[in-house]
Motif scaffolding. Structure first.
Motif, PDB file in Angstrom:
ATOM      1  N   ARG A 265      -3.285  28.419   3.836  1.00  0.00           N
ATOM      2  CA  ARG A 265      -2.387  28.230   4.976  1.00  0.00           C
ATOM      3  C   ARG A 265      -2.644  26.879   5.641  1.00  0.00           C
ATOM      4  NH1 ARG A 265      -3.567  33.753   5.577  1.00  0.00           N
ATOM      5  NH2 ARG A 265      -5.081  33.426   7.239  1.00  0.00           N
ATOM      6  N   MET A 266      -3.924  26.495   5.725  1.00  0.00           N
ATOM      7  CA  MET A 266      -4.250  25.204   6.324  1.00  0.00           C
ATOM      8  C   MET A 266      -3.782  24.056   5.438  1.00  0.00           C
ATOM      9  SD  MET A 266      -5.806  23.945   9.089  1.00  0.00           S
ATOM     10  CE  MET A 266      -4.405  22.837   9.190  1.00  0.00           C
ATOM     11  N   GLY A 267      -3.982  24.193   4.144  1.00  0.00           N
ATOM     12  CA  GLY A 267      -3.598  23.135   3.219  1.00  0.00           C
ATOM     13  C   GLY A 267      -2.103  22.887   3.199  1.00  0.00           C
TER      14      GLY A 267
ATOM     15  N   ASN B  59       0.824  -1.212   0.000  1.00  0.00           N
ATOM     16  CA  ASN B  59       0.000   0.000   0.000  1.00  0.00           C
ATOM     17  C   ASN B  59       0.854   1.257   0.000  1.00  0.00           C
ATOM     18  OD1 ASN B  59      -2.411  -1.460   0.138  1.00  0.00           O
ATOM     19  ND2 ASN B  59      -2.264  -1.629   2.350  1.00  0.00           N
ATOM     20  N   GLN B  60       0.379   2.268  -0.714  1.00  0.00           N
ATOM     21  CA  GLN B  60       1.019   3.573  -0.713  1.00  0.00           C
ATOM     22  C   GLN B  60       0.149   4.560   0.063  1.00  0.00           C
ATOM     23  OE1 GLN B  60       0.972   5.871  -4.399  1.00  0.00           O
ATOM     24  NE2 GLN B  60       3.044   6.615  -3.995  1.00  0.00           N
ATOM     25  N   VAL B  61       0.753   5.293   0.959  1.00  0.00           N
ATOM     26  CA  VAL B  61       0.040   6.352   1.669  1.00  0.00           C
ATOM     27  C   VAL B  61      -0.050   7.564   0.751  1.00  0.00           C
ATOM     28  CG1 VAL B  61       0.171   7.984   3.579  1.00  0.00           C
ATOM     29  CG2 VAL B  61       0.681   5.576   3.967  1.00  0.00           C
ATOM     30  N   HIS B  62      -1.264   8.108   0.614  1.00  0.00           N
ATOM     31  CA  HIS B  62      -1.490   9.219  -0.322  1.00  0.00           C
ATOM     32  C   HIS B  62      -2.368  10.264   0.360  1.00  0.00           C
ATOM     33  CE1 HIS B  62      -2.599  10.447  -4.748  1.00  0.00           C
ATOM     34  NE2 HIS B  62      -2.111  11.445  -4.036  1.00  0.00           N
ATOM     35  N   LEU B  63      -1.837  11.471   0.505  1.00  0.00           N
ATOM     36  CA  LEU B  63      -2.596  12.602   1.040  1.00  0.00           C
ATOM     37  C   LEU B  63      -2.931  13.542  -0.108  1.00  0.00           C
ATOM     38  CD1 LEU B  63      -3.699  14.426   3.346  1.00  0.00           C
ATOM     39  CD2 LEU B  63      -1.407  15.417   3.508  1.00  0.00           C
ATOM     40  N   VAL B  64      -4.228  13.802  -0.307  1.00  0.00           N
ATOM     41  CA  VAL B  64      -4.692  14.738  -1.337  1.00  0.00           C
ATOM     42  C   VAL B  64      -5.215  15.990  -0.632  1.00  0.00           C
ATOM     43  CG1 VAL B  64      -6.300  15.137  -3.226  1.00  0.00           C
ATOM     44  CG2 VAL B  64      -5.281  12.871  -2.919  1.00  0.00           C
ATOM     45  N   VAL B  65      -4.581  17.118  -0.885  1.00  0.00           N
ATOM     46  CA  VAL B  65      -4.976  18.386  -0.271  1.00  0.00           C
ATOM     47  C   VAL B  65      -5.604  19.263  -1.340  1.00  0.00           C
ATOM     48  CG1 VAL B  65      -4.187  20.453   0.944  1.00  0.00           C
ATOM     49  CG2 VAL B  65      -3.125  18.234   1.440  1.00  0.00           C
ATOM     50  N   VAL B  66      -6.850  19.648  -1.133  1.00  0.00           N
ATOM     51  CA  VAL B  66      -7.568  20.519  -2.076  1.00  0.00           C
ATOM     52  C   VAL B  66      -7.554  21.936  -1.517  1.00  0.00           C
ATOM     53  CG1 VAL B  66      -9.748  20.971  -3.249  1.00  0.00           C
ATOM     54  CG2 VAL B  66      -9.034  18.607  -2.811  1.00  0.00           C
ATOM     55  N   GLY B  67      -6.792  22.804  -2.141  1.00  0.00           N
ATOM     56  CA  GLY B  67      -6.676  24.186  -1.676  1.00  0.00           C
ATOM     57  C   GLY B  67      -5.321  24.443  -1.054  1.00  0.00           C
TER      58      GLY B  67
ATOM     59  N   ILE C 248      -8.179  12.520   2.042  1.00  0.00           N
ATOM     60  CA  ILE C 248      -8.465  13.745   1.290  1.00  0.00           C
ATOM     61  C   ILE C 248      -8.760  14.856   2.286  1.00  0.00           C
ATOM     62  CG2 ILE C 248      -9.970  14.843  -0.413  1.00  0.00           C
ATOM     63  CD1 ILE C 248     -10.572  12.026  -1.487  1.00  0.00           C
ATOM     64  N   ALA C 249      -8.085  15.987   2.134  1.00  0.00           N
ATOM     65  CA  ALA C 249      -8.309  17.145   3.005  1.00  0.00           C
ATOM     66  C   ALA C 249      -8.714  18.326   2.146  1.00  0.00           C
ATOM     67  CB  ALA C 249      -7.054  17.470   3.806  1.00  0.00           C
ATOM     68  N   ILE C 250      -9.909  18.843   2.370  1.00  0.00           N
ATOM     69  CA  ILE C 250     -10.412  19.983   1.605  1.00  0.00           C
ATOM     70  C   ILE C 250     -10.188  21.237   2.437  1.00  0.00           C
ATOM     71  CG2 ILE C 250     -12.424  20.999   0.478  1.00  0.00           C
ATOM     72  CD1 ILE C 250     -13.451  18.174   0.021  1.00  0.00           C
ATOM     73  N   CYS C 251      -9.331  22.121   1.952  1.00  0.00           N
ATOM     74  CA  CYS C 251      -8.815  23.221   2.774  1.00  0.00           C
ATOM     75  C   CYS C 251      -8.997  24.585   2.127  1.00  0.00           C
ATOM     76  CB  CYS C 251      -7.333  22.993   3.075  1.00  0.00           C
ATOM     77  SG  CYS C 251      -6.960  21.438   3.901  1.00  0.00           S
ATOM     78  N   LYS C 252     -10.087  24.794   1.441  1.00  0.00           N
ATOM     79  CA  LYS C 252     -10.370  26.114   0.890  1.00  0.00           C
ATOM     80  C   LYS C 252     -10.644  27.092   2.036  1.00  0.00           C
ATOM     81  CE  LYS C 252     -12.378  24.213  -3.355  1.00  0.00           C
ATOM     82  NZ  LYS C 252     -11.517  24.873  -4.352  1.00  0.00           N
ATOM     83  N   ASP C 253     -10.484  28.387   1.752  1.00  0.00           N
ATOM     84  CA  ASP C 253     -10.644  29.382   2.806  1.00  0.00           C
ATOM     85  C   ASP C 253     -12.089  29.525   3.269  1.00  0.00           C
ATOM     86  OD1 ASP C 253      -8.077  30.277   3.456  1.00  0.00           O
ATOM     87  OD2 ASP C 253      -7.964  31.487   1.641  1.00  0.00           O
ATOM     88  N   GLU C 254     -13.034  29.481   2.343  1.00  0.00           N
ATOM     89  CA  GLU C 254     -14.443  29.667   2.690  1.00  0.00           C
ATOM     90  C   GLU C 254     -15.072  28.342   3.121  1.00  0.00           C
ATOM     91  OE1 GLU C 254     -16.824  32.071   2.934  1.00  0.00           O
ATOM     92  OE2 GLU C 254     -15.149  33.467   2.921  1.00  0.00           O
ATOM     93  N   PRO C 255     -15.654  28.267   4.324  1.00  0.00           N
ATOM     94  CA  PRO C 255     -16.288  27.023   4.782  1.00  0.00           C
ATOM     95  C   PRO C 255     -17.349  26.497   3.834  1.00  0.00           C
ATOM     96  CG  PRO C 255     -16.105  28.599   6.588  1.00  0.00           C
ATOM     97  CD  PRO C 255     -15.706  29.322   5.347  1.00  0.00           C
ATOM     98  N   SER C 256     -18.123  27.398   3.232  1.00  0.00           N
ATOM     99  CA  SER C 256     -19.183  26.957   2.315  1.00  0.00           C
ATOM    100  C   SER C 256     -18.593  26.273   1.096  1.00  0.00           C
ATOM    101  CB  SER C 256     -20.051  28.151   1.892  1.00  0.00           C
ATOM    102  OG  SER C 256     -19.261  29.159   1.280  1.00  0.00           O
TER     103      SER C 256
END
Length: 316
Positions: free
Chosen positions: A127-129, A116-124, A247-255
């Motif tokens: 600063r948080m991403g 297995n490969q560990v894979h982190l996908v960051v969207v955005g 998967i981490a979704i890190c856009k600035d706007e919560p909506s």
């Protein structure tokens, strides 16, 4: 820790306002023995939250004034780095009760023979991403790289990735000089379909005197929107191959974060370990979506969709 505001008018002054608060506290504490003091050195402990990496770095290598140090035990912390550590470091996997977040390697971990490969996908690339990606690069090192040559993969997706990647790479230029990384773009083909095109690939061949290509983390920058179906298909294919995707979704706007999470294909939820949604203000809606256990209708969100980054829980 600052005010809850949906505009940048106040947050851009966050660190300056906190420093002003520190000086006000000092004025009250100075010479006043009625305040609770720390038993170790008889100073008031003050945890100080920084909003920006730049000012946090400055205070890591410099000191506050001597007059304040006499009364206050100053303990700075960086909001985004602290949340990244809280998300990626699971202290509860050895317990029977439910934990908030899974580590990147999942419950079972990674041994030297794992495929297995560990894979982190960051969207955005906010600063948080970038804080999450940086923390993952520090932590996600596994023994199957030695035996199977399998690297941890960190993918950063942003509609302005062509510019944001330059800022990020410049910040950690020595790391990326020694790393495998690629830059890809979602482009419109002649047939009118979106497709993912590799624009540039970097391999650290010029560093043979340092051991050559020896780092066990590889990077991928993608310019595009996670709303594009072809990009979602790519994420789904990666999740099918790795079986260890977060998967981490890190856009600035919560909506926008929540909209991006809810618009992901259900197959991605089936194959990813967890989908983290950054929300600085409130996690009530996401908690309702993932914990609706009484419903008989199939929901991909159960135990997969998780909120993080709430200001109300940033320090404990």
């Amino acid at each position: 820790i600052g005010e809850e505001t949906r505009t940048d008018d106040m947050e851009s002054y966050h660190d300056t306002m906190n420093m002003k608060c520190l000086n006000l506290i000092y004025e009250k504490v100075e010479g006043n023995t009625s305040f609770a003091k720390n038993d170790e050195d008889n100073r008031l402990v003050c945890y100080f939250m920084f909003e920006y990496q730049t000012t946090f770095n400055v205070f890591q290598y410099s000191e506050i004034s001597e007059r304040i140090k006499e009364c206050i035990n100053f303990k700075p912390f960086y909001y985004y780095e602290m949340w990244a550590q809280r998300v990626l470091v699971c202290k509860e996997c050895d317990k029977t009760e439910e934990y908030d977040y899974l580590p990147l390697e999942g419950e079972s971990g990674i041994n030297k023979d794992a495929e297995n490969q560990v894979h982190l996908v960051v969207v955005g690339m906010t600063r948080m991403g970038t804080a999450l990606a940086t923390q993952a690069a520090l932590m996600a090192h596994y023994p199957n790289f030695v035996e199977k040559n399998i690297r941890t993969k960190i993918t950063l997706i942003d509609e302005n990735a062509d510019k944001e990647k330059n800022f990020y790479i410049d910040r950690y230029d020595r790391l990326f000089a020694l790393s495998n990384w690629s830059y890809k773009e979602m482009v419109r083909s002649e047939s009118g379909k979106d497709e993912l095109k590799t624009v540039f690939t970097h391999t650290p061949v010029e560093f043979e005197h340092l051991g050559g290509d020896f780092l066990d983390v590889e990077w991928e920058f993608i310019q595009g929107s996670v709303a594009q179906l072809e990009l979602q298909k790519y994420i789904e294919d990666c999740a099918s191959k790795t079986h260890k995707m977060t998967i981490a979704i890190c856009k600035d706007e919560p909506s926008r974060c929540l909209a991006a999470a809810l618009n992901l294909e259900w197959k991605i939820y089936d194959k990813a370990m967890q989908v983290l949604v950054y929300n600085r203000y409130d996690d009530a809606l996401i908690e309702q979506l993932k914990n609706n256990e009484e419903s008989e209708v199939y929901s991909p969100f159960k135990n997969k969709l998780k909120a993080f980054g709430m200001a109300s829980k940033c320090f404990r």
